[in-house]
Design a protein around this motif. Sequence first.
Motif, short mmCIF file in Angstrom:
data_model
loop_
_atom_site.label_atom_id
_atom_site.label_comp_id
_atom_site.label_asym_id
_atom_site.label_seq_id
_atom_site.Cartn_x
_atom_site.Cartn_y
_atom_site.Cartn_z
N ALA A 1 -3.15 5.56 11.15
CA ALA A 1 -2.42 4.63 10.29
C ALA A 1 -0.98 4.50 10.75
N PHE A 2 -0.40 3.36 10.41
CA PHE A 2 0.99 3.06 10.74
C PHE A 2 1.66 2.52 9.48
N ALA A 3 2.95 2.75 9.35
CA ALA A 3 3.68 2.32 8.16
C ALA A 3 4.74 1.28 8.51
N PHE A 4 4.80 0.23 7.71
CA PHE A 4 5.76 -0.84 7.93
C PHE A 4 6.35 -1.29 6.59
N SER A 5 7.54 -1.87 6.67
CA SER A 5 8.13 -2.49 5.48
C SER A 5 8.44 -3.94 5.81
N ALA A 6 8.32 -4.79 4.80
CA ALA A 6 8.67 -6.21 4.93
C ALA A 6 8.80 -6.77 3.53
N ASP A 7 9.91 -7.43 3.26
CA ASP A 7 10.16 -7.99 1.94
C ASP A 7 9.49 -9.36 1.86
N LEU A 8 8.34 -9.41 1.22
CA LEU A 8 7.56 -10.65 1.19
C LEU A 8 8.12 -11.70 0.24
N SER A 9 9.25 -11.39 -0.40
CA SER A 9 9.93 -12.44 -1.17
C SER A 9 10.67 -13.40 -0.26
N HIS A 10 10.74 -13.05 1.04
CA HIS A 10 11.34 -13.93 2.05
C HIS A 10 10.23 -14.52 2.91
N THR A 11 10.26 -15.82 3.11
CA THR A 11 9.16 -16.49 3.80
C THR A 11 9.01 -16.03 5.25
N ALA A 12 10.09 -15.59 5.87
CA ALA A 12 10.02 -15.18 7.28
C ALA A 12 9.33 -13.83 7.47
N ALA B 1 8.74 1.36 3.72
CA ALA B 1 7.49 1.54 4.48
C ALA B 1 6.55 2.47 3.72
N ALA B 2 5.26 2.20 3.84
CA ALA B 2 4.26 3.01 3.14
C ALA B 2 3.97 4.28 3.93
N LYS B 3 5.01 5.07 4.17
CA LYS B 3 4.89 6.23 5.04
C LYS B 3 3.98 7.31 4.44
N GLU B 4 4.09 7.54 3.13
CA GLU B 4 3.27 8.58 2.51
C GLU B 4 1.79 8.25 2.62
N THR B 5 1.45 6.98 2.44
CA THR B 5 0.05 6.58 2.57
C THR B 5 -0.43 6.79 4.00
N ALA B 6 0.39 6.35 4.95
CA ALA B 6 0.03 6.52 6.36
C ALA B 6 -0.09 7.99 6.72
N ASP B 7 0.82 8.81 6.21
CA ASP B 7 0.78 10.25 6.49
C ASP B 7 -0.51 10.88 5.93
N THR B 8 -0.92 10.43 4.73
CA THR B 8 -2.15 10.94 4.13
C THR B 8 -3.35 10.63 5.02
N SER C 1 0.80 -1.22 0.00
CA SER C 1 0.00 0.00 0.00
C SER C 1 0.84 1.28 0.00
N ALA C 2 2.08 1.17 -0.46
CA ALA C 2 2.92 2.37 -0.55
C ALA C 2 2.46 3.29 -1.67
N THR C 3 1.96 2.69 -2.76
CA THR C 3 1.53 3.47 -3.92
C THR C 3 0.34 2.76 -4.59
N GLY C 4 -0.19 3.40 -5.62
CA GLY C 4 -1.12 2.76 -6.53
C GLY C 4 -2.39 2.24 -5.90
N LEU C 5 -2.79 1.06 -6.34
CA LEU C 5 -4.06 0.48 -5.91
C LEU C 5 -4.07 0.21 -4.42
N HIS D 1 1.61 -1.28 4.43
CA HIS D 1 2.84 -2.05 4.19
C HIS D 1 3.46 -1.72 2.85
N GLY D 2 4.77 -1.60 2.83
CA GLY D 2 5.52 -1.51 1.60
C GLY D 2 6.53 -2.64 1.55
N ASN D 3 6.76 -3.19 0.38
CA ASN D 3 7.65 -4.34 0.28
C ASN D 3 9.11 -3.95 0.45
N ARG D 4 9.51 -2.90 -0.24
CA ARG D 4 10.90 -2.44 -0.16
C ARG D 4 11.06 -1.26 0.79
#
Length: 264
Positions: free
Chosen positions: A71-82, A56-63, A29-33, A51-54
């Motif tokens: 709102a809260f912003a987090f990042s997590a690379d979902l290409s990693h199973t953990a 944090a979706a800070k701009e969305t949370a700030d909006t 949810s960092a950008t786009g849809l 959430h942003g993959n690379r």
Amino acid sequence: MSDATASAPAHSILQKFQLTGKKALVTGSATGLGAAIAIALAEAGAAVACHGNRRAAKETADTINSAGGQAFAFSADLSHTASAQVLVDHAVEALGQIDILVNNAGMITRHEAVEFPLDDWATVLQVNLTSVFQLSQLAGKAMIERGVGKIINIASLLSFQGGIRVPAYAASKGGVAQLTKALANEWAPRGVQVNAIAPGYMRTENTSALQADETRNRQILERIPTGRWGEPEDLAAAAVFLASPASNYITGAVLNVDGGWLAR
């Protein structure tokens, strides 16, 4: 955030679309849809973990926060199973619980099928399908224990069509549609509705090249019965519906938001 439903009569149908007091996690949810969905859920009254993959979706949370939401912003690379467990833990720590999960994060990689690298195949399947299952499993367990919850997966036109040079994406999005139905079958008796949305051609940064290509833009618009590109708000409105009590008797559905593309 919005006053649209604040003055509605106590038994108005509009009350069923409110999300006041609900807690939502929206991936990608960092950008786009994804950003449009997160903002719309907040406007309907939900507190949102963005959430942003690379990054944090800070701009969305700030909006959302600047408009009076939470709102809260987090990042997590979902290409990693953990990463799925880490993201859910952060969201629960911030929100208290997850009532609504929107699995929007995704990626696409293009190669001829005969040359498609297995590493790319594995990464696309992990982000687009396996992480959807992981997050649904993690959030769904607590929803089942409470006897209520909403999970919305973002599918695709390629949940139904094969596409060209995107075999991993098509396979993953076909899997999202089937996973949605499988989870819906198991979890509906426990109070959890699981549905999906299949967006058509949407006007976002990801499709800017197609929009700028006069020939491709014309070909796309000729195929869409409504004669226009979809807007992020079109998808966001569908997400609010599926997240709200208004959709309590809908589960296992894949809602096409495509301007009629698949009906053509």
